[in-house]
Write a protein that holds these residues in place. Structure first.
Motif, PDB file in Angstrom:
ATOM      1  N   THR A  93       0.967  -1.369  -0.388  1.00  0.00           N
ATOM      2  CA  THR A  93      -0.082  -0.181   0.092  1.00  0.00           C
ATOM      3  C   THR A  93       0.663   1.740   0.185  1.00  0.00           C
ATOM      4  O   THR A  93       1.882   1.302   0.098  1.00  0.00           O
ATOM      5  CB  THR A  93      -0.495  -0.213   0.823  1.00  0.00           C
ATOM      6  N   SER A  94       0.102   2.704  -0.315  1.00  0.00           N
ATOM      7  CA  SER A  94       0.726   3.521  -0.115  1.00  0.00           C
ATOM      8  C   SER A  94       0.281   4.630   1.401  1.00  0.00           C
ATOM      9  O   SER A  94      -1.356   4.901   1.197  1.00  0.00           O
ATOM     10  CB  SER A  94       1.011   4.408  -1.710  1.00  0.00           C
ATOM     11  N   LEU A  95       0.929   5.024   2.126  1.00  0.00           N
ATOM     12  CA  LEU A  95       0.419   6.180   2.394  1.00  0.00           C
ATOM     13  C   LEU A  95       0.481   7.467   2.419  1.00  0.00           C
ATOM     14  O   LEU A  95       1.262   7.783   1.952  1.00  0.00           O
ATOM     15  CB  LEU A  95       0.932   5.459   3.564  1.00  0.00           C
ATOM     16  N   GLY A  96      -0.718   8.425   3.010  1.00  0.00           N
ATOM     17  CA  GLY A  96      -1.134   9.720   2.698  1.00  0.00           C
ATOM     18  C   GLY A  96      -1.364   9.835   3.087  1.00  0.00           C
ATOM     19  O   GLY A  96      -2.172  10.013   4.706  1.00  0.00           O
ATOM     20  N   TYR A  97      -0.947  11.776   3.638  1.00  0.00           N
ATOM     21  CA  TYR A  97      -1.037  12.057   4.879  1.00  0.00           C
ATOM     22  C   TYR A  97      -1.095  13.785   5.418  1.00  0.00           C
ATOM     23  O   TYR A  97      -0.496  14.375   4.106  1.00  0.00           O
ATOM     24  CB  TYR A  97      -0.461  12.705   6.180  1.00  0.00           C
ATOM     25  N   TRP A  98      -2.184  14.962   5.707  1.00  0.00           N
ATOM     26  CA  TRP A  98      -1.646  15.730   5.735  1.00  0.00           C
ATOM     27  C   TRP A  98      -1.963  16.211   7.176  1.00  0.00           C
ATOM     28  O   TRP A  98      -3.036  15.619   7.663  1.00  0.00           O
ATOM     29  CB  TRP A  98      -2.406  17.072   5.116  1.00  0.00           C
ATOM     30  N   LEU A  99      -2.058  17.800   8.198  1.00  0.00           N
ATOM     31  CA  LEU A  99      -2.142  18.832   8.966  1.00  0.00           C
ATOM     32  C   LEU A  99      -2.649  19.608   8.717  1.00  0.00           C
ATOM     33  O   LEU A  99      -1.815  20.093   7.801  1.00  0.00           O
ATOM     34  CB  LEU A  99      -1.043  18.127  10.137  1.00  0.00           C
ATOM     35  N   GLY A 100      -3.635  19.932   9.263  1.00  0.00           N
ATOM     36  CA  GLY A 100      -4.075  21.472   8.944  1.00  0.00           C
ATOM     37  C   GLY A 100      -3.184  22.729   9.806  1.00  0.00           C
ATOM     38  O   GLY A 100      -1.941  21.727  10.520  1.00  0.00           O
TER      39      GLY A 100
END
Length: 183
Positions: A93-100
């Motif tokens: 799998t591949s992992l994605g992310y973001w934060l405010g």
């Protein structure tokens, strides 16, 4: 149900339709900040766009093809982390992310990624996890580097971001290496 307590102040929970307004406001507040590295920001113009995204993530989860979870900090939605689908044939799998923007610098993303990685290797029995980050996005690169991923290469002109192409570094982690690092 997918739930992880990260620490006293933070947790991961699957996004639900009732979170659409919170997700839209978080995106809207951080719009300029997020736009530097995320190509989808301009598509999110109103709450209904966030609702459509959440509907898609619920379908993704029900199809056993990964998930998108909200990162909650002190009861407030701080960001999103998830899998870009699961390749079951190759157990990867591949992992994605973001934060405010206002939630940066609290260690939230490192803890969230570690929990998701543990889930992928220990519960889903995956072999490999990949993270891609723009070559100029040093904050995003710091996450896989802290967590024992190997920088495996650079994909040139990998993504079009509004008015330019950016190159991506590819980071990979296989379950044996993660288990050695975390033991």
């Amino acid at each position: 149900m997918f739930y992880f307590k990260l620490n006293e102040d933070a947790e991961l929970r699957l996004l639900e339709l009732r979170h659409a307004e919170n997700l839209f406001h978080l995106t809207d507040r951080s719009r300029n900040y997020l736009r530097e590295w995320l190509p989808w920001v301009d598509v999110i113009k109103e709450k209904s766009n966030s609702k459509e995204f959440i509907e898609g993530t619920m379908k993704q989860f029900s199809n056993n093809n990964g998930f998108q979870a909200g990162i909650w900090y002190k009861g407030e939605l701080a960001g999103v982390i998830g899998l870009h689908g699961i390749n079951w044939a190759n157990k990867s799998t591949s992992l994605g992310y973001w934060l405010g923007e206002e939630f940066q610098g609290k260690g939230l993303m490192t803890n969230a990624c570690k929990s998701v990685i543990e889930y992928c290797f220990n519960e889903l029995n995956l072999k490999r996890i990949e993270i891609r980050a723009a070559t100029e996005n040093h904050k995003s690169q710091a996450i896989p580097e802290k967590l024992g991923f190997q920088k495996e290469g650079c994909i040139r002109s990998s993504e079009f971001l509004y008015n330019r192409y950016v190159d991506h570094y590819v980071y990979g982690l296989i379950n044996e290496d993660f288990n050695r690092v975390t033991l």
